[in-house]
Scaffold this active site. Structure first.
Site, PDB file in Angstrom:
ATOM      1  N   ARG A  54     -49.496  11.248  28.243  1.00 58.19           N
ATOM      2  CA  ARG A  54     -48.781  10.909  29.459  1.00 58.19           C
ATOM      3  C   ARG A  54     -47.338  10.496  29.165  1.00 58.19           C
ATOM      4  O   ARG A  54     -46.518  10.381  30.066  1.00 58.19           O
ATOM      5  CB  ARG A  54     -49.485   9.716  30.141  1.00 58.19           C
ATOM      6  CG  ARG A  54     -50.933   9.958  30.453  1.00 58.19           C
ATOM      7  CD  ARG A  54     -51.550   8.674  31.045  1.00 58.19           C
ATOM      8  NE  ARG A  54     -52.950   8.601  30.676  1.00 58.19           N
ATOM      9  CZ  ARG A  54     -53.732   7.587  31.029  1.00 58.19           C
ATOM     10  NH1 ARG A  54     -53.258   6.588  31.757  1.00 58.19           N
ATOM     11  NH2 ARG A  54     -54.992   7.561  30.653  1.00 58.19           N
ATOM     12  N   GLU A  97     -41.429  15.655  24.233  1.00 53.45           N
ATOM     13  CA  GLU A  97     -42.246  14.514  23.800  1.00 53.45           C
ATOM     14  C   GLU A  97     -41.432  13.220  23.934  1.00 53.45           C
ATOM     15  O   GLU A  97     -40.200  13.243  23.885  1.00 53.45           O
ATOM     16  CB  GLU A  97     -42.667  14.790  22.337  1.00 53.45           C
ATOM     17  CG  GLU A  97     -43.642  13.852  21.708  1.00 53.45           C
ATOM     18  CD  GLU A  97     -44.922  13.558  22.451  1.00 53.45           C
ATOM     19  OE1 GLU A  97     -44.832  13.124  23.615  1.00 53.45           O
ATOM     20  OE2 GLU A  97     -45.999  13.682  21.851  1.00 53.45           O
ATOM     21  N   ASP A  98     -42.114  12.122  24.145  1.00 51.09           N
ATOM     22  CA  ASP A  98     -41.399  10.841  24.231  1.00 51.09           C
ATOM     23  C   ASP A  98     -41.058  10.289  22.855  1.00 51.09           C
ATOM     24  O   ASP A  98     -39.972   9.765  22.644  1.00 51.09           O
ATOM     25  CB  ASP A  98     -42.224   9.810  25.037  1.00 51.09           C
ATOM     26  CG  ASP A  98     -43.643   9.653  24.507  1.00 51.09           C
ATOM     27  OD1 ASP A  98     -44.137  10.564  23.795  1.00 51.09           O
ATOM     28  OD2 ASP A  98     -44.284   8.633  24.792  1.00 51.09           O
ATOM     29  N   ASP A 119     -44.050   9.881  15.805  1.00 48.70           N
ATOM     30  CA  ASP A 119     -44.361   8.793  14.883  1.00 48.70           C
ATOM     31  C   ASP A 119     -44.874   9.436  13.589  1.00 48.70           C
ATOM     32  O   ASP A 119     -44.088   9.860  12.752  1.00 48.70           O
ATOM     33  CB  ASP A 119     -45.383   7.893  15.589  1.00 48.70           C
ATOM     34  CG  ASP A 119     -45.711   6.624  14.829  1.00 48.70           C
ATOM     35  OD1 ASP A 119     -45.118   6.382  13.776  1.00 48.70           O
ATOM     36  OD2 ASP A 119     -46.584   5.864  15.279  1.00 48.70           O
ATOM     37  N   LEU A 140     -47.513  16.386  17.393  1.00 47.27           N
ATOM     38  CA  LEU A 140     -46.651  17.556  17.566  1.00 47.27           C
ATOM     39  C   LEU A 140     -47.005  18.693  16.625  1.00 47.27           C
ATOM     40  O   LEU A 140     -46.910  19.858  17.006  1.00 47.27           O
ATOM     41  CB  LEU A 140     -45.188  17.157  17.384  1.00 47.27           C
ATOM     42  CG  LEU A 140     -44.530  16.699  18.668  1.00 47.27           C
ATOM     43  CD1 LEU A 140     -43.122  16.233  18.401  1.00 47.27           C
ATOM     44  CD2 LEU A 140     -44.514  17.833  19.699  1.00 47.27           C
ATOM     45  N   PHE A 180     -42.719  -1.319  17.412  1.00 43.98           N
ATOM     46  CA  PHE A 180     -43.613  -0.833  18.458  1.00 43.98           C
ATOM     47  C   PHE A 180     -42.844  -0.870  19.774  1.00 43.98           C
ATOM     48  O   PHE A 180     -42.498  -1.937  20.271  1.00 43.98           O
ATOM     49  CB  PHE A 180     -44.893  -1.661  18.548  1.00 43.98           C
ATOM     50  CG  PHE A 180     -45.962  -0.926  19.317  1.00 43.98           C
ATOM     51  CD1 PHE A 180     -46.856  -0.101  18.655  1.00 43.98           C
ATOM     52  CD2 PHE A 180     -46.031  -1.019  20.703  1.00 43.98           C
ATOM     53  CE1 PHE A 180     -47.816   0.612  19.365  1.00 43.98           C
ATOM     54  CE2 PHE A 180     -46.982  -0.307  21.418  1.00 43.98           C
ATOM     55  CZ  PHE A 180     -47.884   0.518  20.751  1.00 43.98           C
ATOM     56  N   ARG A 236     -45.273   1.733  31.006  1.00 44.33           N
ATOM     57  CA  ARG A 236     -44.659   3.062  31.082  1.00 44.33           C
ATOM     58  C   ARG A 236     -43.537   3.094  32.120  1.00 44.33           C
ATOM     59  O   ARG A 236     -42.627   3.904  32.041  1.00 44.33           O
ATOM     60  CB  ARG A 236     -45.705   4.120  31.459  1.00 44.33           C
ATOM     61  CG  ARG A 236     -46.772   4.356  30.406  1.00 44.33           C
ATOM     62  CD  ARG A 236     -47.557   5.617  30.758  1.00 44.33           C
ATOM     63  NE  ARG A 236     -48.855   5.656  30.096  1.00 44.33           N
ATOM     64  CZ  ARG A 236     -49.070   6.167  28.876  1.00 44.33           C
ATOM     65  NH1 ARG A 236     -48.084   6.666  28.176  1.00 44.33           N
ATOM     66  NH2 ARG A 236     -50.279   6.184  28.360  1.00 44.33           N
TER      67      ARG A 236
HETATM   68  C1  PRP Z   1     -48.153   8.721  21.615  1.00 41.96           C
HETATM   69  C2  PRP Z   1     -46.776   9.290  21.892  1.00 41.96           C
HETATM   70  C3  PRP Z   1     -46.795  10.614  21.176  1.00 41.96           C
HETATM   71  C4  PRP Z   1     -47.677  10.349  19.987  1.00 41.96           C
HETATM   72  C5  PRP Z   1     -46.825  10.132  18.763  1.00 41.96           C
HETATM   73  O1  PRP Z   1     -49.069   9.308  22.525  1.00 41.96           O
HETATM   74  O2  PRP Z   1     -46.581   9.472  23.281  1.00 41.96           O
HETATM   75  O3  PRP Z   1     -47.405  11.610  21.983  1.00 41.96           O
HETATM   76  O4  PRP Z   1     -48.429   9.160  20.281  1.00 41.96           O
HETATM   77  O5  PRP Z   1     -47.612   9.783  17.654  1.00 41.96           O
HETATM   78  P1  PRP Z   1     -47.832  10.697  16.378  1.00 41.96           P
HETATM   79  O6  PRP Z   1     -46.507  11.324  16.000  1.00 41.96           O
HETATM   80  O7  PRP Z   1     -48.273   9.695  15.353  1.00 41.96           O
HETATM   81  O8  PRP Z   1     -48.878  11.712  16.674  1.00 41.96           O
HETATM   82  P2  PRP Z   1     -50.506   8.685  22.831  1.00 41.96           P
HETATM   83  O9  PRP Z   1     -51.522   9.340  21.975  1.00 41.96           O
HETATM   84  O10 PRP Z   1     -50.411   7.195  22.777  1.00 41.96           O
HETATM   85  O11 PRP Z   1     -50.799   9.160  24.324  1.00 41.96           O
HETATM   86  P3  PRP Z   1     -49.914   8.839  25.627  1.00 41.96           P
HETATM   87  O12 PRP Z   1     -48.720   9.765  25.550  1.00 41.96           O
HETATM   88  O13 PRP Z   1     -50.809   9.173  26.762  1.00 41.96           O
HETATM   89  O14 PRP Z   1     -49.516   7.401  25.574  1.00 41.96           O
HETATM   90 MG    MG Z   2     -49.874   5.973  24.126  1.00 42.75          MG
HETATM   91 MN    MN Z   3     -47.988  10.877  23.923  1.00 54.12          MN
END
Ligand code: PRP
Ligand code: MG
Ligand code: MN
Length: 176
Positions: free
Chosen positions: A43, A99-100, A103, A108, A152, A165
Site C-alpha cells: 500500500r 515504490e515508496d 530497504d 523490488l 525507521f 500513512r
Molecule cells: C515496505 C515498503 C516497500 C518494502 C521495502 O512495504 O513499502 O514496499 O517494504 O522493503 P524491502 O526493500 O526490504 O523489500 P510493506 O511490505 O511494509 O507493505 P506496505 O507497502 O503495504 O506497507
Molecule cells: Mg509496511
Molecule cells: Mn510497500
C-alpha cells in the site's frame, strides 16, 4: 512501543522532488502512442503515485500490485508474497514500478523479475526513498527521490503497523 515522530522531509521538499522526477519520466517516454504503465506497489506507494502521475505530461495507465514483505513487523521477512497481481497485461508497454521505499531490495527484485517475464517494452524503477545501507539484493533503480540513513520512517504512504500513512511529510519514529 511508546514512540514519537520527528520530521525528516517536509511536504514542500517532497513536492519539489516529485515534480522533478515527473519531468524526467515525461522526457524519457515521449511517444504517447506506446502505453506507459505506472505500477504502484500497495500500500506504501499510493500517495507518491497519486502525486507523481499528476506531474506527467502524457497519458498514463495506473495499475497496482500488492507484494507485502513486512506485514506488521518492523523488519523485512524477506519472503515476498504477491497478494494482488496487476489487472492488465504489460506486454509491449513501457512500465515504471513506483515504490515508496527500498530497504533490503527483496520486494523490488522479486517484482522486477516477475514483470520482466511478461515482456514489457521497457521496465524502470522509481522510488521516493532509498536506504542504501540496508540493501541485501541489488536492484537497478532509475529514479530516487531521497537517499536516507537507516532510520525507521513513516508518512506519505509509509506505515508503522499500518499507522501514519496519512502524514503529509516523512518522519522518523523515535522510541521513548
Ligand atoms: C515496505 C515498503 C516497500 C518494502 C521495502 O512495504 O513499502 O514496499 O517494504 O522493503 P524491502 O526493500 O526490504 O523489500 P510493506 O511490505 O511494509 O507493505 P506496505 O507497502 O503495504 O506497507
Ligand atoms: Mg509496511
Ligand atoms: Mn510497500
Amino acid at each position: 512501543m511508546k514512540h514519537s515522530i520527528e520530521l525528516l522531509i517536509d511536504a514542500s521538499q517532497i513536492a519539489d522532488q516529485v515534480k522533478q522526477i515527473g519531468a524526467q519520466i515525461s522526457q524519457r517516454y515521449p511517444d504517447p502512442e506506446r502505453p506507459l504503465v505506472l505500477v504502484g506497489l500497495l500500500r506504501g506507494s499510493c500517495l507518491f503515485l497519486a502525486d507523481l502521475c499528476r506531474q506527467l505530461e502524457r497519458p498514463v495507465i495506473l495499475d497496482f500490485m500488492n507484494a507485502s514483505s513486512y506485514g506488521n513487523a518492523m523488519q523485512s521477512t524477506r519472503d515476498v508474497r504477491v497478494l494482488k497481481d496487476l489487472d492488465d497485461d504489460i506486454g509491449g508497454a513501457d512500465v515504471v514500478i513506483v515504490e515508496d521505499i527500498i530497504d533490503t531490495g527483496y520486494t523490488l527484485s522479486k517484482i522486477r523479475e516477475m514483470l520482466l517475464l511478461r515482456q514489457p517494452h521497457s521496465l524502470a524503477i522509481c522510488t521516493l526513498l532509498d536506504k542504501p545501507s540496508r540493501r541485501e539484493v541489488d536492484v537497478p533503480v532509475d529514479w530516487i527521490g531521497f537517499s536516507i540513513p537507516d532510520e525507521f520512517v513513516v508518512g506519505y504512504g509509509i506505515d508503522y503497523a499500518q499507522r501514519y500513512r496519512n502524514l503529509p511529510f516523512i518522519g522518523k519514529v523515535i522510541p521513548e
